[in-house]
Design an enzyme around this catalytic site. Structure first.
Site, PDB file in Angstrom:
ATOM      1  N   ASP A  67     -41.156 -58.035 118.545  1.00 37.46           N
ATOM      2  CA  ASP A  67     -39.968 -57.701 117.781  1.00 37.46           C
ATOM      3  C   ASP A  67     -40.317 -56.513 116.878  1.00 37.46           C
ATOM      4  O   ASP A  67     -41.499 -56.225 116.645  1.00 37.46           O
ATOM      5  CB  ASP A  67     -39.538 -58.916 116.951  1.00 37.46           C
ATOM      6  CG  ASP A  67     -38.383 -58.602 116.024  1.00 37.46           C
ATOM      7  OD1 ASP A  67     -37.351 -58.117 116.511  1.00 37.46           O
ATOM      8  OD2 ASP A  67     -38.532 -58.821 114.805  1.00 37.46           O
ATOM      9  N   ASP A 118     -38.150 -55.173 113.590  1.00 38.33           N
ATOM     10  CA  ASP A 118     -37.870 -55.410 112.169  1.00 38.33           C
ATOM     11  C   ASP A 118     -38.417 -56.770 111.730  1.00 38.33           C
ATOM     12  O   ASP A 118     -38.076 -57.798 112.319  1.00 38.33           O
ATOM     13  CB  ASP A 118     -36.369 -55.378 111.909  1.00 38.33           C
ATOM     14  CG  ASP A 118     -35.732 -54.073 112.317  1.00 38.33           C
ATOM     15  OD1 ASP A 118     -35.459 -53.250 111.433  1.00 38.33           O
ATOM     16  OD2 ASP A 118     -35.516 -53.872 113.529  1.00 38.33           O
ATOM     17  N   ASP A 150     -40.617 -62.752 114.351  1.00 39.29           N
ATOM     18  CA  ASP A 150     -40.614 -63.265 112.978  1.00 39.29           C
ATOM     19  C   ASP A 150     -39.422 -64.145 112.651  1.00 39.29           C
ATOM     20  O   ASP A 150     -39.288 -64.590 111.504  1.00 39.29           O
ATOM     21  CB  ASP A 150     -40.612 -62.091 111.994  1.00 39.29           C
ATOM     22  CG  ASP A 150     -39.267 -61.360 111.997  1.00 39.29           C
ATOM     23  OD1 ASP A 150     -38.518 -61.452 111.006  1.00 39.29           O
ATOM     24  OD2 ASP A 150     -38.949 -60.726 113.022  1.00 39.29           O
TER      25      ASP A 150
END
Length: 227
Positions: free
Chosen positions: A12, A14, A173
């Site tokens: 991922d 961001d 995240d």
């Protein structure tokens, strides 16, 4: 080098590779100012990140009591995109240990890609601006393959685009990342410093880390369990 030939690592963007909250929140605040609304601020902005730009803008406007008329939101979204495009990496930076760790993983022979819910052109620009493009075979957003996380097809298409090498693992995240990886049948490493809306330990990722620098060891442990 790892004992077995490595496969594909997907990341991922961001909240995993880069902290983009400053530029996303700053762009939201510019949009709010243009609409004579009070700013969102970085603390609240962080809480809104993680489900794509359309949801980011929609939820920010909802917080300010704005109409959910689709026509109005489309106009505001287009304006936000213009604002954000002008400041993609004004404040956005890789998290500590990201560059060094990607160097290690690249040296081990992994094929690597970025799989994000940010539009592909924005994600690609950020990766290039921050000097990370040398690590990745492909960068994808929800507009790349016509699907976005948590739809597992974005991950499976990414593996193909990165060379089709298996095993494949995902590093993210958020709850969206964990859900996408599990649906795709991929082991998932979750990082606690990002933008998750819920406690990640409740989602049972294969590894839960507080530092990106611990990713190689976590990968080794996951791989050893699967042998």
């Amino acid at each position: 080098m790892m004992a077995n030939p490595p496969g594909t690592l997907l990341f991922d963007l961001d909240g995993t590779l880069v902290d983009s909250a400053g530029d996303l929140s700053g762009s939201l605040d510019t949009l709010m100012a243009e609409k004579d609304l009070s700013p969102i601020g970085i603390a609240t902005g962080r809480q809104l990140i993680g489900h794509g730009i359309a949801n980011l803008v929609r939820n920010a406007l909802k917080l300010r009591g704005e109409s959910e008329d689709e026509g109005d939101i489309a106009i505001d979204l287009a304006r936000f995109m213009d604002i954000y495009a002008s400041r993609l990496t004004r404040l956005t930076r890789p998290y500590p240990g990201v560059v060094e760790t990607l160097e290690v993983l690249k040296s081990q022979g992994w094929s690597m890609g970025v799989c994000t819910n940010k539009r592909e052109k924005f994600a690609t620009s950020i990766v290039e601006d921050l000097g990370l493009s040398r690590f990745f075979e492909v960068v994808s957003g929800p507009d790349t393959f016509g699907v976005g996380k948590p739809d597992p097809r974005q991950l499976s298409e990414m593996v193909k685009a990165a060379g089709g090498r298996h095993p494949a693992l995902f590093v993210g995240d958020s709850e969206v990342d964990v859900a996408a990886a599990k649906a795709a049948g991929m082991p998932v490493i979750a990082l606690t410093y990002g933008y998750s809306k819920i406690p990640l330990d409740t989602l049972a990722p294969d590894a839960l880390l507080s530092s990106f620098g611990d990713v190689p060891q976590a990968i080794s442990e996951i791989m050893s369990k699967s042998r």
